[in-house]
Design an enzyme around this catalytic site. Sequence first.
Site, short mmCIF file in Angstrom:
data_model
loop_
_atom_site.label_atom_id
_atom_site.label_comp_id
_atom_site.label_asym_id
_atom_site.label_seq_id
_atom_site.Cartn_x
_atom_site.Cartn_y
_atom_site.Cartn_z
N PHE A 144 0.86 -1.19 0.00
CA PHE A 144 0.00 0.00 0.00
C PHE A 144 0.90 1.23 0.00
O PHE A 144 1.73 1.40 0.88
CB PHE A 144 -0.92 0.05 1.22
N ASP A 229 9.54 2.73 1.11
CA ASP A 229 8.39 3.49 1.62
C ASP A 229 8.37 3.33 3.14
O ASP A 229 7.93 2.32 3.67
CB ASP A 229 7.11 2.95 0.99
N LYS A 258 3.35 10.57 8.07
CA LYS A 258 2.74 10.10 9.31
C LYS A 258 3.41 10.65 10.57
O LYS A 258 3.18 11.79 10.95
CB LYS A 258 2.69 8.57 9.32
#
Length: 398
Positions: A144, A229, A258
């Site tokens: 994802f 990532d 985040k």
Amino acid sequence: MTTTEATKTGTDARLWDQSHVMTTYARQPIEIVRGEGCWLFDSEGKCYLDFLSGIAVCSVGHAHPYLAKAIADQAATLMHASNLYLTEPQARLARRLMELSDFERVFFCNSGAEAIEAAIKISRKYGRSIAQSKVRIVTATNSFHGRTLAAVTATGQPKYHDPFAPLPPGFDYVPFNDLQALEAIVTDDTCAVLLEPIQGEGGVIPATQEYLTKARELCDKHKALLILDEVQTGVGRTGKMWAYQQYGVVPDVMTLAKGLGGGVPIGACLARGIAAETLKPGDHGSTFAGNPLCTAAANAVLDILADERLTQNAATVGAYLKERLKPLGSTRGMGLMIGLELDKPIAKKVVTEALALGLVINATGDTTLRIIPPLILTKELADEGVNLLAQAIEKASL
């Protein structure tokens, strides 16, 4: 909106949300109004132990006084000037990120998906500088990488692809942790291999040491960029500042977001070597990215991580929590990023039961719970969370 309207909570907020917000989220049936440390409070006054931290965002907990003051002070000074001008908080954050990592330059953005977009643009431009056909990007199935069109294409899950076809071309998918499949798919036409060190939405699945080592070797062999990532794994989450340090495999590009802003939206794409010099003026940009407010917040987060030794805390308390969770199911992950695999397909029901008991947690599939609490979690709160989770699993099993 009047002052009276602005103070209303509960029923009014739910009505406004249902009437006026696009239905892209399946919301839980509570309205969160306040946070403190590892706790959240709803509009009815009920408190919840937070084992989700806003999906790995609230790295230093809720309403940390140092972070709140840094944001307030910067907001009272300068929130935005655009990237047409130099601002000290952005430059200082860039310097600190380089000092904490193996990278040389950073592009600031507003989210993880935007960081992935920057990485994709870097890899495509880099590849075309070698050969016009060198534009293919390899990603893993069950990955994802975000919700923008290129990021969702990079995501190796057809359920995210199908509603938005036709998708950008040039992506190849390979099973995660399958060395032979990876070796077979990376060629001289590959400009980048994009992987998560730990697949978060995919079920908290760590990459094996052999897999990341092989990815690095193949990228070197075929002159491709290795992109990791670390939108979810970065900023101390795994017990080291960056998850790549757990493996000793240094990528050419790393994406962050985040936990970097502790709740304030910020993303970053870090690069080294030729990847750090690929983008030129006019190739990429963002109006809001790296503004003084979000970079002041990120600088404060880095201060707190260092002063309170939160990366070390993630390693210590994470290991303790993982051990405490073992009676409830099989565990995997690193630091305070833990996947709990249940022996029944009741994960989503467990989330509902946990919320009723006062525990915020997340399911990434029918049998998998994802546990990503703030990095300030203590062993005492870990015990409390495990006890609540045990009760929720028992209720969900009936």
